[in-house]
Design a protein around this motif. Sequence first.
Motif, PDB file in Angstrom:
ATOM      1  N   ASP A 414       0.786  -1.458   0.012  1.00  0.00           N
ATOM      2  CA  ASP A 414      -0.247  -0.051   0.154  1.00  0.00           C
ATOM      3  C   ASP A 414       0.774   1.286  -0.188  1.00  0.00           C
ATOM      4  O   ASP A 414       0.446   2.193  -0.735  1.00  0.00           O
ATOM      5  CB  ASP A 414      -0.837  -0.261   1.109  1.00  0.00           C
ATOM      6  N   LEU A 415       1.836   1.134   0.975  1.00  0.00           N
ATOM      7  CA  LEU A 415       2.887   2.246   0.691  1.00  0.00           C
ATOM      8  C   LEU A 415       3.695   2.541  -0.552  1.00  0.00           C
ATOM      9  O   LEU A 415       3.762   3.815  -0.912  1.00  0.00           O
ATOM     10  CB  LEU A 415       3.960   2.133   1.880  1.00  0.00           C
ATOM     11  N   VAL A 416       3.990   1.578  -1.087  1.00  0.00           N
ATOM     12  CA  VAL A 416       4.587   1.605  -2.446  1.00  0.00           C
ATOM     13  C   VAL A 416       3.479   2.212  -3.483  1.00  0.00           C
ATOM     14  O   VAL A 416       3.745   3.186  -4.302  1.00  0.00           O
ATOM     15  CB  VAL A 416       5.021   0.303  -3.137  1.00  0.00           C
ATOM     16  N   ILE A 417       2.249   1.888  -3.411  1.00  0.00           N
ATOM     17  CA  ILE A 417       1.379   2.434  -4.483  1.00  0.00           C
ATOM     18  C   ILE A 417       0.845   3.961  -4.035  1.00  0.00           C
ATOM     19  O   ILE A 417       0.840   4.697  -4.950  1.00  0.00           O
ATOM     20  CB  ILE A 417       0.027   1.404  -4.178  1.00  0.00           C
ATOM     21  N   LEU A 418       1.122   4.068  -2.751  1.00  0.00           N
ATOM     22  CA  LEU A 418       0.609   5.371  -2.296  1.00  0.00           C
ATOM     23  C   LEU A 418       1.842   6.175  -2.958  1.00  0.00           C
ATOM     24  O   LEU A 418       1.121   7.457  -3.531  1.00  0.00           O
ATOM     25  CB  LEU A 418       0.924   5.452  -0.693  1.00  0.00           C
ATOM     26  N   TYR A 419       2.946   6.040  -2.766  1.00  0.00           N
ATOM     27  CA  TYR A 419       3.982   6.980  -3.428  1.00  0.00           C
ATOM     28  C   TYR A 419       3.865   7.061  -4.781  1.00  0.00           C
ATOM     29  O   TYR A 419       4.343   8.025  -5.486  1.00  0.00           O
ATOM     30  CB  TYR A 419       5.211   6.858  -2.783  1.00  0.00           C
ATOM     31  N   LEU A 420       3.679   5.714  -5.497  1.00  0.00           N
ATOM     32  CA  LEU A 420       3.725   5.773  -6.921  1.00  0.00           C
ATOM     33  C   LEU A 420       2.631   6.759  -7.473  1.00  0.00           C
ATOM     34  O   LEU A 420       2.700   7.384  -8.591  1.00  0.00           O
ATOM     35  CB  LEU A 420       3.511   4.390  -7.448  1.00  0.00           C
ATOM     36  N   LEU A 421       1.287   6.626  -6.742  1.00  0.00           N
ATOM     37  CA  LEU A 421       0.358   7.523  -7.073  1.00  0.00           C
ATOM     38  C   LEU A 421       0.659   8.901  -6.832  1.00  0.00           C
ATOM     39  O   LEU A 421       0.200   9.769  -7.438  1.00  0.00           O
ATOM     40  CB  LEU A 421      -0.935   7.122  -6.333  1.00  0.00           C
TER      41      LEU A 421
END
Length: 507
Positions: A414-421
Amino acid sequence: MDTLGYLAHGFAVAFTPTNLLWCLLGTTLGTAIGVLPGLGPALTIALLLPITYQVAPEASFILFAGIYYGAMYGGSTTSILLNTPGESATIVTALEGNRMARSGRGGAALATSAIGSFVAGTLGTLGVAFLAPIVVKFALAFGPAEYFSLMVLAFITVSAVLGSSSVRGLTSLFVGFVIGMIGVDLQTGQPRFTFGMGELLDGVDVIVVAVGLFAVGETLYMASRRYAGKDEIVPLKGSLYMTAAEWARSWRPWLRGAAIGFPIGAMPAGGAEIPTFLSYAVEKKLSKHKSEFGTVGAIEGVAGPEAANNASAAGVLVPMLTLGLPTSATAAIMLSAFQSYGINPGPLLLTTQANLVWGLIASLFIANVILVILNLPLIGLWVRLLKIPAPQLYAGILVFATVGTYGISQSPIDLVILYLLGAAGFLMRRFDFPTAPVIIGMILGPLAETQFRRAMTIANGDWTVFYRHPLSLTLLTLAFIGLVGPHIWAYVEHRRTRGPEHVPGDA
């Protein structure tokens, strides 16, 4: 009388001590966020979405609505004293409000803004209470074909309004569609766009997307545009209240602004920018003090747009609650909060979730009263917030976004997706692609797909079902006009202003 009965029940819900505290917290936080340049209710609500896993829905939405209303109030402070609109809807307020402040009438500008917001907010909330049941009766006539056509209309109009161009808006909408399709197709059981990752089988949490695009992306964008030096804050001079003459010049613009803002906010192509500019144009046309516009500042140019701004904020709640259609960035984030609770806004929401809906509406009346109390006597406190150093502010937002997102599922993915977004949100803002249609596409895209499949199943695969039903055909026609109309109008205007083409060889 049913509406009055429901409203009385809503006040019983809103007046509980716990909900009153949530309302006070929301209005205070919203005012503070509105005062700080560059921040807004969409970013703040996105940042607070993780509380939906811990707090009752009535409390959450009373908090979110308080933030929404409070930011509408607080944004005028920055526009008037700093000439820096905290929200796009307060751009017009800065035109006359800052000139009034520089000519020593900043207190009157802030007062007419606060009182006008109260008047328009109260009238707009009354409109929500009495118009929503009427819209529900109309919406109950909708079948799957009509709902799909309505969502197509919302996609076209909202994408055009929220972006600088319809192409950019529709591109953002398509990105939201793709994100919304990630996970297992509930009708076929087949995984879509998961790339073999088990963590994506349940889809991407809408809260992660909202926080990534609005909190992280917006913060990175604001930090990248920070420049050396400080903006000049115009000091307040004289009384914080209006004279009798200023009252006489303000009350009609308040009513006109409310009359312009609420119906436009309630439309599928609503929002607060259009009614504020329209209200400003009307007041400039009707004013007996035209010489003050653009020079020392006309109080009508503050009173009307601020009233339109707050009335449209109330109007936005009508399509969101009754049809499940968000017409602003903040409404899109609030719609994602409904999904967190497993609640689908629509025609039955007013009866199946009466405590939630009517408690929310009643709390808006209470919020308006609290906001007047907060904004008039405590204006000096809000001005001090403008002195918070930007680096500390941005760092705090990123920390809260990271901790809140990780707290949802304790998943590093979720954190990876958060910062990619967040990076995607930064690039979208950098190249002028609106981020709100992404959330709208993510939420409404799967719903539109479901309604499309239902309509096709009922019609045995006959595509004509979408234009055999008169209401569906009307909605699709309006969507088509909304898509091609602006281009045709621009072409006609271009031809008219260019005049006849010069033919080579003519004398």
